[in-house]
Design a protein around this motif. Structure first.
Motif, PDB file in Angstrom:
ATOM      1  N   TRP A  44      36.217  45.149  37.381  1.00  0.00           N
ATOM      2  CA  TRP A  44      37.483  45.271  38.101  1.00  0.00           C
ATOM      3  C   TRP A  44      38.225  43.943  38.148  1.00  0.00           C
ATOM      4  N   HIS A  45      39.526  43.996  37.886  1.00  0.00           N
ATOM      5  CA  HIS A  45      40.432  42.853  38.047  1.00  0.00           C
ATOM      6  C   HIS A  45      41.296  43.136  39.269  1.00  0.00           C
ATOM      7  N   PRO A  46      41.014  42.475  40.409  1.00  0.00           N
ATOM      8  CA  PRO A  46      41.787  42.763  41.635  1.00  0.00           C
ATOM      9  C   PRO A  46      43.264  42.445  41.462  1.00  0.00           C
ATOM     10  N   PRO A  47      44.133  43.190  42.106  1.00  0.00           N
ATOM     11  CA  PRO A  47      45.574  42.946  42.028  1.00  0.00           C
ATOM     12  C   PRO A  47      45.924  41.538  42.462  1.00  0.00           C
ATOM     13  N   GLY A  48      46.681  40.838  41.643  1.00  0.00           N
ATOM     14  CA  GLY A  48      47.123  39.493  41.976  1.00  0.00           C
ATOM     15  C   GLY A  48      46.119  38.411  41.677  1.00  0.00           C
ATOM     16  N   PRO A 231      49.992  35.664  56.010  1.00  0.00           N
ATOM     17  CA  PRO A 231      49.687  36.937  55.336  1.00  0.00           C
ATOM     18  C   PRO A 231      49.709  36.786  53.827  1.00  0.00           C
ATOM     19  N   ARG A 232      48.917  37.617  53.163  1.00  0.00           N
ATOM     20  CA  ARG A 232      48.934  37.618  51.699  1.00  0.00           C
ATOM     21  C   ARG A 232      50.242  38.165  51.174  1.00  0.00           C
ATOM     22  N   ARG A 241      54.925  41.954  43.550  1.00  0.00           N
ATOM     23  CA  ARG A 241      54.302  41.089  42.547  1.00  0.00           C
ATOM     24  C   ARG A 241      52.824  41.424  42.408  1.00  0.00           C
ATOM     25  N   ALA A 242      52.156  41.703  43.546  1.00  0.00           N
ATOM     26  CA  ALA A 242      50.740  42.051  43.497  1.00  0.00           C
ATOM     27  C   ALA A 242      50.530  43.381  42.783  1.00  0.00           C
ATOM     28  N   THR A 256      45.574  54.726  43.581  1.00  0.00           N
ATOM     29  CA  THR A 256      44.592  54.369  44.610  1.00  0.00           C
ATOM     30  C   THR A 256      44.782  52.931  45.053  1.00  0.00           C
ATOM     31  N   ILE A 257      44.911  52.008  44.083  1.00  0.00           N
ATOM     32  CA  ILE A 257      45.052  50.591  44.426  1.00  0.00           C
ATOM     33  C   ILE A 257      46.400  50.326  45.088  1.00  0.00           C
TER      34      ILE A 257
END
Length: 370
Positions: A44-48, A231-232, A241-242, A256-257
């Protein structure tokens, strides 16, 4: 032609195993060497994020090393360095070196490589079960007095589950101790974690330890931003952007993400709103926005390896004793559902705020040339 993200064609998911076991499955690469393994499935490549989820490299390195020690040897410490961002579209090769084999302890190093270059390295120490003797010195930090397991009937908490309903583990917030303190070092971030499904008997305690290692990197260095109330997603544009940064989410679909990130943004808005009046408007117009957050190193001390199940609720408590010079330090304690301290973790990460005063920067550049 589609790019192959694993060295071999992934086999079907094994329904007899928990999702985390399928995610962390390794395949030996005997053509290269007897102690070389590769990820069986996409990571998995997390968003951002700049690369793959760091917990995957940690957990798969542990799983690879565990294959090279006797079954009655359990990991007690693991010291990791993130060298380069892992590319989720390229297979990873885990090279295990058998540094030492003793009667009570064994040492291993693991290098995770892509394109022949190390992206992650770790040194692990294993101890033989029961080697400490019958008489031992014992003490441990007690688990905070919080409700465990967390309530199951709260729809808001359910929306905060890690990576929707299909990720290998789920998380639920357990509050922030000293939330309103003006001192970041006073705050303690708490959350519950557990793997989805039930880890198989075939996996043994080693599977639970690998799963725990995977979970330890969840929201770890992000503690620094949280204790500073940064906050992120400080604006709708930051959230977009994320979302655009989604890349090879493996077993997670885009919807889902996306829903998860939106829920996360809503949670942070509610959290800020509850802390002080006007926090929302300050966050939207704040001059503090995280520009880069990257883990540099990660240490896990495993306690009582047989005293927990990773598929049962565990409590994580995180705090940040220091940040400065573009870096931050976070410590984490993890307890089993029975209140047993099962791990202590430390992580340092790169944390840089966005620098948007271009005039000031250009002035400094000119002065440095004089």
């Amino acid at each position: 032609m589609a790019k192959r993200v694993t060295l071999f064609e992934p086999p079907p998911l094994d329904p007899s195993k928990a999702p985390i076991e399928n995610v962390l499955e390794l395949t030996p690469v005997l053509d290269i060497g007897p102690d070389v393994f590769t990820n069986t499935r996409p990571l998995w490549h997390p968003p951002g994020a700049r690369g793959i989820y760091g917990g995957a490299a940690i957990a798969q390195s542990l799983a690879a090393a565990q294959r090279t020690v006797p079954a009655n040897f359990f990991v007690h410490s693991m010291h990791c360095y993130f060298v380069l961002a892992g590319d989720s579209e390229i297979p990873i090769l885990y090279h295990v070196e058998r540094v030492r084999d003793g009667k009570s302890f064994a040492t291993r190093t693991v290098q995770a490589r892509q394109r022949g270059r190390p992206i992650f390295t770790t040194t692990l120490s294993f101890s033989r079960e029961g080697s400490g003797g019958k008489k031992t010195i014992e003490h441990a930090v007690p688990m905070p007095d919080v409700q465990l397991p967390p309530p199951e009937d709260n729809p808001f908490l359910k929306r905060l589950s890690n990576s929707g309903e299909s990720g290998p583990f789920e998380s639920r917030r357990a509050g922030i101790l000293n939330r309103n303190s003006p001192h970041p070092t006073d705050k303690r971030i708490r959350q519950f974690n557990r793997c989805r499904g039930q880890i198989s008997a075939e996996g043994g305690h080693q599977a639970h330890l690998s799963a725990l290692a995977y979970i330890t990197d969840s929201y770890f260095i992000g503690t620094v931003a949280r204790v500073h109330d940064i906050p992120r997603f400080s604006s709708p544009a930051a959230l977009q952007r994320a979302l655009k940064a989604l890349k090879n989410p493996s077993d997670l679909d885009d919807d889902t993400i996306a829903n998860y990130l939106k829920d996360l943004a809503e949670e942070e808005t509610a959290e800020l709103r509850s802390r002080l009046e006007g926090a929302l408007s300050k966050a939207q117009n704040s001059d503090k926005e995280v520009g880069m957050m990257v883990s540099l190193d990660h240490t896990i001390y495993f306690h009582n390896p047989s005293a927990f199940r990773a598929d049962e609720w565990m409590l994580n408590e995180m705090e940040s004793p220091w940040s400065g010079e573009g870096r931050g330090l976070v410590t984490q304690n993890i307890w089993s559902k029975d209140g047993v301290l099962i791990a202590t973790c430390i992580q340092e990460g790169l944390i840089r705020l966005k620098q948007d005063d271009k005039k000031e920067d250009s002035g400094k550049t000119r002065a440095s040339k004089l």
